[in-house]
Design a protein around this motif. Structure first.
Motif, PDB file in Angstrom:
ATOM      1  N   ASN A  26       9.123  31.511  -9.425  1.00 50.65           N
ATOM      2  CA  ASN A  26      10.356  31.170  -9.163  1.00 50.65           C
ATOM      3  C   ASN A  26      10.495  29.695  -8.398  1.00 50.65           C
ATOM      4  OD1 ASN A  26      11.459  33.699  -9.884  1.00 50.65           O
ATOM      5  ND2 ASN A  26      10.956  34.400  -8.001  1.00 50.65           N
ATOM      6  N   ALA A  27       9.440  29.271  -8.017  1.00 48.24           N
ATOM      7  CA  ALA A  27       9.562  28.003  -7.609  1.00 48.24           C
ATOM      8  C   ALA A  27       9.253  26.946  -8.730  1.00 48.24           C
ATOM      9  CB  ALA A  27       7.913  27.600  -6.636  1.00 48.24           C
ATOM     10  N   GLY A  28       9.175  27.165  -9.826  1.00 43.29           N
ATOM     11  CA  GLY A  28       9.319  26.407 -10.946  1.00 43.29           C
ATOM     12  C   GLY A  28       8.332  26.774 -12.105  1.00 43.29           C
ATOM     13  N   HIS A  29       9.040  26.972 -13.414  1.00 44.08           N
ATOM     14  CA  HIS A  29       7.787  27.328 -14.354  1.00 44.08           C
ATOM     15  C   HIS A  29       8.634  26.876 -15.740  1.00 44.08           C
ATOM     16  CE1 HIS A  29      11.570  29.964 -14.114  1.00 44.08           C
ATOM     17  NE2 HIS A  29      11.615  30.004 -15.628  1.00 44.08           N
ATOM     18  N   VAL A  30       7.682  26.810 -16.738  1.00 42.50           N
ATOM     19  CA  VAL A  30       7.879  26.148 -18.274  1.00 42.50           C
ATOM     20  C   VAL A  30       9.230  27.190 -18.652  1.00 42.50           C
ATOM     21  CG1 VAL A  30       7.326  25.738 -20.487  1.00 42.50           C
ATOM     22  CG2 VAL A  30       5.813  25.364 -18.721  1.00 42.50           C
ATOM     23  N   ARG A  31      10.251  26.361 -19.147  1.00 45.83           N
ATOM     24  CA  ARG A  31      11.702  27.299 -19.274  1.00 45.83           C
ATOM     25  C   ARG A  31      11.180  28.416 -20.273  1.00 45.83           C
ATOM     26  NH1 ARG A  31      13.672  22.495 -17.888  1.00 45.83           N
ATOM     27  NH2 ARG A  31      15.524  22.365 -16.722  1.00 45.83           N
ATOM     28  N   GLN A  32      10.463  28.201 -21.296  1.00 40.96           N
ATOM     29  CA  GLN A  32      10.483  29.388 -22.249  1.00 40.96           C
ATOM     30  C   GLN A  32       9.135  30.580 -21.833  1.00 40.96           C
ATOM     31  OE1 GLN A  32      10.227  25.989 -22.803  1.00 40.96           O
ATOM     32  NE2 GLN A  32      11.074  25.409 -24.644  1.00 40.96           N
ATOM     33  N   ALA A  33       8.854  30.352 -20.666  1.00 43.03           N
ATOM     34  CA  ALA A  33       7.918  31.204 -20.226  1.00 43.03           C
ATOM     35  C   ALA A  33       8.414  32.639 -19.860  1.00 43.03           C
ATOM     36  CB  ALA A  33       6.878  30.789 -18.974  1.00 43.03           C
ATOM     37  N   ILE A  34       7.624  33.663 -19.910  1.00 45.22           N
ATOM     38  CA  ILE A  34       7.965  34.917 -19.285  1.00 45.22           C
ATOM     39  C   ILE A  34       6.853  35.443 -18.230  1.00 45.22           C
ATOM     40  CG2 ILE A  34       9.065  35.808 -21.237  1.00 45.22           C
ATOM     41  CD1 ILE A  34       6.577  37.705 -21.842  1.00 45.22           C
ATOM     42  N   LEU A  35       7.315  35.899 -17.220  1.00 41.48           N
ATOM     43  CA  LEU A  35       6.309  36.192 -16.043  1.00 41.48           C
ATOM     44  C   LEU A  35       5.797  37.362 -16.348  1.00 41.48           C
ATOM     45  CD1 LEU A  35       5.231  35.543 -13.224  1.00 41.48           C
ATOM     46  CD2 LEU A  35       7.126  36.753 -12.348  1.00 41.48           C
ATOM     47  N   VAL A  36       4.260  37.352 -16.186  1.00 40.17           N
ATOM     48  CA  VAL A  36       3.374  38.871 -16.246  1.00 40.17           C
ATOM     49  C   VAL A  36       2.474  38.386 -15.283  1.00 40.17           C
ATOM     50  CG1 VAL A  36       2.324  40.515 -17.500  1.00 40.17           C
ATOM     51  CG2 VAL A  36       4.122  39.191 -18.685  1.00 40.17           C
ATOM     52  N   PRO A  37       2.429  38.712 -13.979  1.00 40.65           N
ATOM     53  CA  PRO A  37       1.574  38.253 -13.139  1.00 40.65           C
ATOM     54  C   PRO A  37       0.027  38.929 -13.783  1.00 40.65           C
ATOM     55  CG  PRO A  37       3.408  38.940 -11.900  1.00 40.65           C
ATOM     56  CD  PRO A  37       3.710  39.401 -13.271  1.00 40.65           C
ATOM     57  N   LEU A  38      -0.980  38.255 -13.328  1.00 34.74           N
ATOM     58  CA  LEU A  38      -2.212  38.751 -13.985  1.00 34.74           C
ATOM     59  C   LEU A  38      -2.576  40.049 -13.538  1.00 34.74           C
ATOM     60  CD1 LEU A  38      -4.871  37.713 -15.265  1.00 34.74           C
ATOM     61  CD2 LEU A  38      -5.567  36.669 -13.124  1.00 34.74           C
ATOM     62  N   GLY A  85       2.935  38.855 -34.666  1.00 32.53           N
ATOM     63  CA  GLY A  85       2.738  37.609 -35.602  1.00 32.53           C
ATOM     64  C   GLY A  85       2.965  36.448 -34.866  1.00 32.53           C
ATOM     65  N   ARG A  86       3.397  36.463 -33.682  1.00 32.09           N
ATOM     66  CA  ARG A  86       3.365  35.033 -32.859  1.00 32.09           C
ATOM     67  C   ARG A  86       1.798  34.643 -31.894  1.00 32.09           C
ATOM     68  NH1 ARG A  86       8.428  35.345 -28.714  1.00 32.09           N
ATOM     69  NH2 ARG A  86       7.848  33.142 -28.757  1.00 32.09           N
ATOM     70  N   GLU A  87       1.747  33.516 -32.002  1.00 32.83           N
ATOM     71  CA  GLU A  87       0.709  32.948 -31.362  1.00 32.83           C
ATOM     72  C   GLU A  87       0.945  33.136 -29.858  1.00 32.83           C
ATOM     73  OE1 GLU A  87      -1.160  29.176 -34.230  1.00 32.83           O
ATOM     74  OE2 GLU A  87       0.446  28.898 -32.388  1.00 32.83           O
ATOM     75  N   VAL A  88       0.114  33.197 -28.667  1.00 36.63           N
ATOM     76  CA  VAL A  88       0.361  33.666 -27.553  1.00 36.63           C
ATOM     77  C   VAL A  88      -0.329  32.246 -26.828  1.00 36.63           C
ATOM     78  CG1 VAL A  88      -0.187  35.048 -25.474  1.00 36.63           C
ATOM     79  CG2 VAL A  88       0.234  36.001 -27.802  1.00 36.63           C
ATOM     80  N   ALA A  89       0.314  31.718 -25.709  1.00 34.79           N
ATOM     81  CA  ALA A  89      -0.215  30.760 -24.823  1.00 34.79           C
ATOM     82  C   ALA A  89      -0.079  31.393 -23.496  1.00 34.79           C
ATOM     83  CB  ALA A  89       0.547  29.626 -25.226  1.00 34.79           C
ATOM     84  N   VAL A  90      -0.870  31.127 -22.832  1.00 37.41           N
ATOM     85  CA  VAL A  90      -1.092  31.539 -21.265  1.00 37.41           C
ATOM     86  C   VAL A  90      -1.128  30.403 -20.227  1.00 37.41           C
ATOM     87  CG1 VAL A  90      -1.988  33.282 -19.728  1.00 37.41           C
ATOM     88  CG2 VAL A  90      -2.254  33.616 -22.075  1.00 37.41           C
ATOM     89  N   TYR A 129      -4.054  30.825 -26.583  1.00 35.85           N
ATOM     90  CA  TYR A 129      -4.428  29.679 -26.041  1.00 35.85           C
ATOM     91  C   TYR A 129      -4.296  29.695 -24.582  1.00 35.85           C
ATOM     92  CZ  TYR A 129      -3.014  27.874 -30.759  1.00 35.85           C
ATOM     93  OH  TYR A 129      -2.778  27.702 -32.130  1.00 35.85           O
ATOM     94  N   ASN A 130      -4.962  28.996 -23.898  1.00 34.81           N
ATOM     95  CA  ASN A 130      -5.080  28.889 -22.250  1.00 34.81           C
ATOM     96  C   ASN A 130      -4.688  27.407 -22.210  1.00 34.81           C
ATOM     97  OD1 ASN A 130      -5.592  29.036 -19.571  1.00 34.81           O
ATOM     98  ND2 ASN A 130      -7.513  27.537 -19.849  1.00 34.81           N
ATOM     99  N   VAL A 131      -3.619  27.152 -21.513  1.00 37.57           N
ATOM    100  CA  VAL A 131      -2.951  26.184 -21.350  1.00 37.57           C
ATOM    101  C   VAL A 131      -3.830  25.266 -20.124  1.00 37.57           C
ATOM    102  CG1 VAL A 131      -0.949  24.721 -20.588  1.00 37.57           C
ATOM    103  CG2 VAL A 131      -0.641  26.786 -21.829  1.00 37.57           C
ATOM    104  N   LEU A 149       4.540  32.854 -27.860  1.00 36.07           N
ATOM    105  CA  LEU A 149       5.065  33.520 -26.861  1.00 36.07           C
ATOM    106  C   LEU A 149       4.165  32.954 -25.638  1.00 36.07           C
ATOM    107  CD1 LEU A 149       6.129  35.996 -25.345  1.00 36.07           C
ATOM    108  CD2 LEU A 149       4.075  37.130 -25.883  1.00 36.07           C
ATOM    109  N   LEU A 150       4.943  32.369 -24.416  1.00 34.88           N
ATOM    110  CA  LEU A 150       4.127  31.767 -23.295  1.00 34.88           C
ATOM    111  C   LEU A 150       4.333  32.828 -22.335  1.00 34.88           C
ATOM    112  CD1 LEU A 150       3.118  29.254 -21.930  1.00 34.88           C
ATOM    113  CD2 LEU A 150       5.183  28.286 -21.604  1.00 34.88           C
ATOM    114  N   ILE A 151       3.222  33.252 -21.852  1.00 36.86           N
ATOM    115  CA  ILE A 151       3.167  33.952 -20.532  1.00 36.86           C
ATOM    116  C   ILE A 151       2.679  33.323 -19.400  1.00 36.86           C
ATOM    117  CG2 ILE A 151       2.086  36.099 -19.995  1.00 36.86           C
ATOM    118  CD1 ILE A 151       1.693  37.125 -22.739  1.00 36.86           C
ATOM    119  N   ASP A 152       3.382  33.450 -18.269  1.00 36.28           N
ATOM    120  CA  ASP A 152       3.104  32.667 -17.073  1.00 36.28           C
ATOM    121  C   ASP A 152       2.336  33.802 -16.294  1.00 36.28           C
ATOM    122  OD1 ASP A 152       2.952  31.678 -14.354  1.00 36.28           O
ATOM    123  OD2 ASP A 152       4.533  30.031 -15.048  1.00 36.28           O
ATOM    124  N   VAL A 153       0.945  33.749 -15.774  1.00 40.42           N
ATOM    125  CA  VAL A 153       0.448  34.618 -15.035  1.00 40.42           C
ATOM    126  C   VAL A 153       0.412  34.593 -13.722  1.00 40.42           C
ATOM    127  CG1 VAL A 153      -1.062  35.483 -17.062  1.00 40.42           C
ATOM    128  CG2 VAL A 153      -1.862  33.802 -15.554  1.00 40.42           C
TER     129      VAL A 153
END
Length: 139
Positions: free
Chosen positions: A63-75, A91-96, A121-123, A52-56
């Protein structure tokens, strides 16, 4: 010892800067947040069980550009939404990810504390590094 007594304001300022710049990294290590490169993230996202890729970042940054699989959850909203997200993605790993890797480190700590045994994971380098390495972004 005389130097410390004479220069205590300098020592205090250095201590405060050290705390501000190093505390997040130390806390992340203490709670078990792992670091992941953008190359490793790309490999994991293309695998059978992608994290699960979370964009904070903010909505404007996202909206200016993100990894396609990311979901937006502001910090600022992460703490309130974390349990629900983790439950839905059990059950899924999480990357932020964020712009540079600093906000995502804070987000990773929040999620790791809530997620417990789940790998978080921290990217490293964030979306800036993702783009810099030639990976595409969605808008």
């Amino acid at each position: 010892m005389t130097w410390l007594q004479t220069n205590w304001p300098v020592v205090l300022i250095l201590a405060v800067f050290a705390y501000l710049f190093l505390w997040d990294r130390l806390e992340a290590r203490l709670v078990g947040v792992e670091q992941i490169s953008v190359h490793d993230l790309a490999t994991k996202l293309g695998g059978d069980n992608p994290p699960l890729l979370i964009d904070v970042r903010t909505p404007r940054e996202f909206n200016a550009g993100h990894v396609r699989q990311a979901i937006l959850v502001p910090l600022a909203e992460l703490r309130q939404r974390a349990e629900s997200l983790l439950r839905k993605n059990s059950g899924r790993e999480v990357a932020v990810i964020c712009q540079s890797g600093n906000r995502s480190l804070k987000g990773s700590v929040i999620l790791k504390r809530i997620a417990g045994e789940t790998r978080v994971y921290n990217v490293i380098g964030g979306t800036s590094h993702w783009r810099g390495q030639g990976f595409s972004v969605g808008q």
